[in-house]
Scaffold this motif. Structure first.
Motif, mmCIF file in Angstrom:
data_model
loop_
_atom_site.group_PDB
_atom_site.id
_atom_site.type_symbol
_atom_site.label_atom_id
_atom_site.label_comp_id
_atom_site.label_asym_id
_atom_site.label_seq_id
_atom_site.Cartn_x
_atom_site.Cartn_y
_atom_site.Cartn_z
ATOM 1 N N ASP A 84 -13.897 -16.397 -17.113
ATOM 2 C CA ASP A 84 -14.430 -15.788 -15.893
ATOM 3 C C ASP A 84 -13.742 -14.458 -15.610
ATOM 4 O O ASP A 84 -14.381 -13.481 -15.198
ATOM 5 C CB ASP A 84 -14.243 -16.734 -14.702
ATOM 6 N N LEU A 85 -12.434 -14.390 -15.872
ATOM 7 C CA LEU A 85 -11.712 -13.127 -15.707
ATOM 8 C C LEU A 85 -12.233 -12.079 -16.688
ATOM 9 O O LEU A 85 -12.339 -10.892 -16.350
ATOM 10 C CB LEU A 85 -10.212 -13.361 -15.919
ATOM 11 N N SER A 86 -12.549 -12.528 -17.896
ATOM 12 C CA SER A 86 -13.097 -11.618 -18.908
ATOM 13 C C SER A 86 -14.414 -11.014 -18.426
ATOM 14 O O SER A 86 -14.687 -9.825 -18.652
ATOM 15 C CB SER A 86 -13.311 -12.375 -20.222
ATOM 16 N N ARG B 167 -14.692 -7.147 -17.870
ATOM 17 C CA ARG B 167 -15.589 -6.715 -18.938
ATOM 18 C C ARG B 167 -14.891 -6.567 -20.294
ATOM 19 O O ARG B 167 -15.246 -5.708 -21.093
ATOM 20 C CB ARG B 167 -16.273 -5.395 -18.566
ATOM 21 N N SER B 168 -13.915 -7.421 -20.534
ATOM 22 C CA SER B 168 -13.238 -7.394 -21.836
ATOM 23 C C SER B 168 -12.399 -8.659 -22.005
ATOM 24 O O SER B 168 -11.517 -8.922 -21.182
ATOM 25 C CB SER B 168 -12.327 -6.164 -21.959
ATOM 26 N N ALA C 24 -7.106 -11.402 -21.645
ATOM 27 C CA ALA C 24 -5.995 -12.067 -22.328
ATOM 28 C C ALA C 24 -4.673 -11.383 -22.001
ATOM 29 O O ALA C 24 -3.645 -12.043 -21.811
ATOM 30 C CB ALA C 24 -6.231 -12.069 -23.831
ATOM 31 N N SER C 25 -4.679 -10.054 -21.913
ATOM 32 C CA SER C 25 -3.459 -9.312 -21.572
ATOM 33 C C SER C 25 -2.979 -9.662 -20.176
ATOM 34 O O SER C 25 -1.783 -9.863 -19.939
ATOM 35 C CB SER C 25 -3.716 -7.806 -21.671
ATOM 36 N N THR D 46 -11.693 -10.408 -7.987
ATOM 37 C CA THR D 46 -11.236 -11.689 -8.541
ATOM 38 C C THR D 46 -10.941 -12.694 -7.430
ATOM 39 O O THR D 46 -10.634 -12.324 -6.300
ATOM 40 C CB THR D 46 -9.962 -11.507 -9.380
ATOM 41 N N LYS D 47 -11.059 -13.972 -7.782
ATOM 42 C CA LYS D 47 -10.600 -15.047 -6.913
ATOM 43 C C LYS D 47 -9.124 -15.312 -7.209
ATOM 44 O O LYS D 47 -8.609 -14.930 -8.260
ATOM 45 C CB LYS D 47 -11.406 -16.319 -7.172
#
Length: 313
Positions: free
Chosen positions: A25-27, A31-32, A37-38, A234-235
């Motif tokens: 969901d963060l991706s 948009r990546s 992951a970072s 973001t949540k």
């Protein structure tokens, strides 16, 4: 003590199963997958750093300790970064089903090899006929929990398409290797924790080196940082992925020296598959919601029987 270690490894896998949809969901937001992951690795590094500092007052080992250890002892974070990046790359190449199954095969095989030959200073656990039977039962459980549901639904990515997709052979082999890399990471991190007498510090070192690797790779590939406007959408739970990942690494550092790499990996897989089923059933973390099938539940039970054969018979 054995049951506590088994439960800890099981919980580690469950946490990892919840990390995946959170990072997914963060991706979507940034948009990546590499930027996501970072961020996840950064949060995990800070979490483990604070934990290590609070528990022992130390983050880094002494210069004398570093100079007296072999180079491979520091590779856990590097291998973790390779494994995570591999999953990101493999998903569009192989699809969801093969990306799950083939690394599991690599993890089980490498975990067994590490225990049998005592690689990375692990305690030697002989491969008896009973353990071999347990491994076969375990793999049968994985097939029931992961493979058969998609096969029964005539999923376009089911395993009988492997032979029709010869152009993907390289990626299929790499997926198995990636699973073996993950198992190796857990064994190395477990031994590092034993040497340091500090599990939190070992987990922090592993996560920190993994963060450096994935951050450099992400900057080279994306050539940008996440936008502030994106991060504002973001949540709160979108930031929990790194904490769950850090907790997974810490749990494996604690359990590998006590129950061996193979059993730690196996219990983690059971926890991961069970967690994925719950995420799927209830649609946690804004993930796609679908009902868990009876065959999946039977598969997890069969896996538990395999573990019982390996450890207690």
């Amino acid at each position: 003590m054995v049951f506590i270690s088994l439960g800890c490894a099981l919980l580690a896998g469950f946490l990892l199963a919840n990390q995946n949809p959170i990072n997914s969901d963060l991706s979507r937001i940034v948009r990546s997958p590499f930027l996501a992951a970072s961020i996840s690795f950064l949060v995990g590094t800070v979490f483990l750093g604070l934990l290590s500092w609070g528990m022992s007052g130390n983050l880094w080992p002494t210069r004398e300790f570093i100079s007296n250890q072999p180079m491979w002892i520091w590779l856990g974070g590097l291998l973790g970064g390779i494994y995570l990046t591999s999953n990101v790359v493999l998903f569009p190449k192989l699809g969801a089903m093969q990306t799950v199954i083939l690394p599991i095969l690599g993890q089980i095989l490498m975990g067994t090899i590490i225990d049998t030959f005592g690689w990375f200073q692990a305690a030697i656990i002989p491969l008896t006929m009973l353990r071999l039977v347990g491994l076969v039962v375990l793999i049968l459980g994985v097939v029931c929990a992961v493979v058969l549901p998609s096969k029964l639904k005539k999923d376009e990515l089911m395993l009988n398409n492997l032979e029709k997709e010869t152009g993907k052979l390289f990626w299929q082999i790499w997926a198995i290797i990636a699973g073996a890399i993950s198992a190796t990471q857990q064994a190395i991190n477990g031994h590092l924790g034993t040497l340091l007498h500090n599990s939190e510090q070992a987990a922090f070192i592993s996560f920190f080196t993994g963060f450096i690797l994935i951050a450099i790779f992400s900057l080279i590939l994306e050539r940008r940082l996440p936008k502030l406007s994106e991060l504002k959408t973001t949540k709160l739970w979108n930031w929990f992925g790194g904490i769950l990942g850090g907790s997974f690494v810490l749990a494996t550092v604690l359990t590998v020296p006590k129950i061996g790499a193979g059993l730690t990996i196996t219990m983690g897989l059971i926890g991961s598959i069970t967690g994925s089923m719950l995420v799927q059933q209830f649609g946690w973390w804004r993930s796609a919601k679908s009902s868990v099938s009876l065959i999946q539940i039977i598969g997890v039970i069969i896996m538990a029987v395999g573990v019982a054969i390996i450890k207690f018979l």
